[in-house]
Design an enzyme around this catalytic site. Structure first.
Site, PDB file in Angstrom:
ATOM      1  N   TRP A   1       0.835  -1.207   0.000  1.00  0.00           N
ATOM      2  CA  TRP A   1       0.000   0.000   0.000  1.00  0.00           C
ATOM      3  C   TRP A   1       0.866   1.252   0.000  1.00  0.00           C
ATOM      4  CZ3 TRP A   1      -0.339   4.156   3.311  1.00  0.00           C
ATOM      5  CH2 TRP A   1      -1.441   4.995   3.175  1.00  0.00           C
ATOM      6  N   HIS A   2       2.032   1.176   0.650  1.00  0.00           N
ATOM      7  CA  HIS A   2       2.889   2.344   0.775  1.00  0.00           C
ATOM      8  C   HIS A   2       3.609   2.689  -0.517  1.00  0.00           C
ATOM      9  CE1 HIS A   2       2.317   1.651   5.116  1.00  0.00           C
ATOM     10  NE2 HIS A   2       2.643   2.909   5.246  1.00  0.00           N
ATOM     11  N   GLY A   3       3.760   1.762  -1.412  1.00  0.00           N
ATOM     12  CA  GLY A   3       4.430   2.114  -2.648  1.00  0.00           C
ATOM     13  C   GLY A   3       4.731   0.924  -3.529  1.00  0.00           C
TER      14      GLY A   3
END
Length: 485
Positions: free
Chosen positions: A326-328
């Protein structure tokens, strides 16, 4: 528009005056003002991004009504799937398209196909897309699970999706919490407004004075890791652990405080995570809106911990790895999530992952016990090691940085700038951590501390924080770290 910008200093009081003094008796006009203000706030970066958030709003507004109206289970599932597929496709295209193309080409090359050209697009990641897509999905999911009834008021729903304080970097609000507040008539409460201003002040202090002053030191360490000794790299890692906490929680504090000025209560996003006694407690105190979102909408629907041990371990791995993704769009974020799962699973297996769910470390005591101090240091250490993969540019960069730390020069005296600036930096960190420690029993540090102090002491603290913010505020505003996610 940045919270720490000159434009926002003009924007916020203007909207506040219109909201409470001009349109205070008309909730529909207030919500329309919130919508226009939010679109103006978001469009300040690039007006073309407004099209995406409007389409996302339109789809879930339509989906929510059809899920509620239909009595057929298959039809309800169809519309829920429509919402999930649309939002994840939107997020996937802008955030992960190039990542998966590159990964596929690299995988194929392992079988001897080395002459494939990588076809990628020059895609700009829309700010906040990871946050508002999850927020709109929560609306459809809450209706599907009968936690919420849909609204037929499009302006109010669009205001919920785009509510400017938390639009860009959270907290990721649940429709069941935020939407009813937007639909209800609101009254200005003096104490709520005062608390909102305290939160904004505290958030600006964490961002401008602590996070931004550590930023160049962290960049210096990660950009010159091959030339620096282990002691400097180790201190640089500690600085990043504090920087990312102050930067992200600072944004959340300002967002929650700003919402309070408009009579709206957002969920807490951080609860003193670096005072956690194990990794399970850390994840109940760090980015709470995201971790609880995954718990309620993924982990529990997958079966949670109700099945076999291996079934539960699988679910834990999935949640942490997806949280990393989700963060990248980078393997380093997935490894970051995997590392946290490896720290968490042993606690789960011995039944201690929920040990400190209701307790506050050293409650009513000035100092922690020796055991509690060791627990906090250990938890901080393992989370800091994982942060290397979060901050590094690549996996190779992360491994090299860790190798540089755990070298013969680990205990060398860190080398930064002159002694005076280094001393001031350390003193500011000690001051900040002391405020956090003595305020840990409240919702946020200075709110709990000032409640037991005289008016004179409260205002002296506020004045000192404002003075420090004025001293450290840069000429050019620094964006928040989580804007890139």
């Amino acid at each position: 528009m940045l919270f720490n910008s000159k434009e926002f200093i003009l924007f916020l009081p203007t909207i506040f005056i219109l909201y409470w003094f001009i349109f205070k008796n008309n909730i529909k006009v207030q919500n329309f003002l919130l919508l226009i203000s939010s679109y103006f706030f978001y469009g300040w970066w690039d007006w073309r991004l407004l099209f995406l958030i409007f389409i996302s709003t339109l789809v879930d507004y339509y989906v929510g009504q059809n899920i509620y109206i239909s009595k057929n289970r298959r039809v309800r599932k169809f519309y829920l799937s429509l919402s999930i597929i649309f939002n994840l496709t939107l997020l996937g295209f802008f955030k992960y398209f190039n990542f998966f193309i590159d990964s596929w080409v690299n995988f194929i090359s392992l079988f001897g196909y080395n002459h494939l050209s990588t076809w990628t697009l020059n895609i700009v990641l829309p700010i906040g897309i990871s946050f508002y897509t999850f927020q709109t999905m929560s609306y459809s999911l809450d209706i599907y699970y009968n936690k919420l009834k849909p609204t037929w008021d499009f302006i109010s729903f669009a205001s919920f999706v785009s509510f400017f304080p938390q639009l860009v970097a959270g907290p990721i609000e649940r429709a069941s919490n935020l939407l009813p507040q937007i639909l209800s008539k609101r009254k200005f409460k003096y104490e709520q407004g005062v608390q909102g201003l305290r939160l904004i002040l505290w958030g600006l202090f964490k961002k401008v004075v602590i996070a931004d002053s550590l930023s160049w030191r962290v960049n210096y360490c990660f950009e010159n890791f091959e030339l620096l000794d282990g002691g400097t790299l180790f201190l640089g890692l500690i600085y990043f652990s504090i920087q990312i906490y102050c930067d992200f929680s600072g944004y959340s504090d300002i967002a929650i405080g700003t919402a309070k000025l408009f009579g709206i209560k957002l969920m807490s996003n951080f609860k003193f995570p670096y005072f956690s006694r194990n990794i399970g407690e850390f994840w109940r105190r760090w980015h709470i809106s995201l971790s609880t979102w995954f718990r309620d909408y993924m982990y529990i629907p997958l079966g949670g911990s109700k099945g076999s041990i291996w079934f539960s371990i699988r679910n834990i791995f999935l949640i942490f790895i997806i949280s990393g993704l989700w963060h990248g769009a980078n393997w380093k974020f997935m490894l970051w999530g995997l590392i946290h799962s490896l720290f968490y699973i042993p606690l789960f297996l011995v039944g201690k992952n929920r040990k400190y769910i209701f307790s506050i470390v050293s409650k009513n005591n000035i100092l922690p016990t020796f055991r509690e101090l060791l627990q906090m240091l250990l938890t901080f250490s393992v989370t800091s090691i994982a942060w290397v993969f979060f901050r590094a540019e690549t996996l190779a960069h992360a491994w090299s940085y860790l190798k540089g730390i755990f070298s013969k020069s680990l205990f060398a005296i860190p080398q930064f700038e002159g002694n005076t600036q280094s001393t001031i930096c350390i003193l500011l960190l000690v001051f900040f951590m002391a405020l956090e420690w003595f305020g840990r029993e409240g919702d946020f540090a200075i709110d709990h501390i000032t409640k037991s102090q005289s008016r004179l002491k409260r205002w002296l603290l506020y004045a000192f924080l404002i003075f420090l913010i004025g001293m450290y505020i840069p000429t050019n505003e620094n964006a928040f770290i989580y804007f890139q996610f």
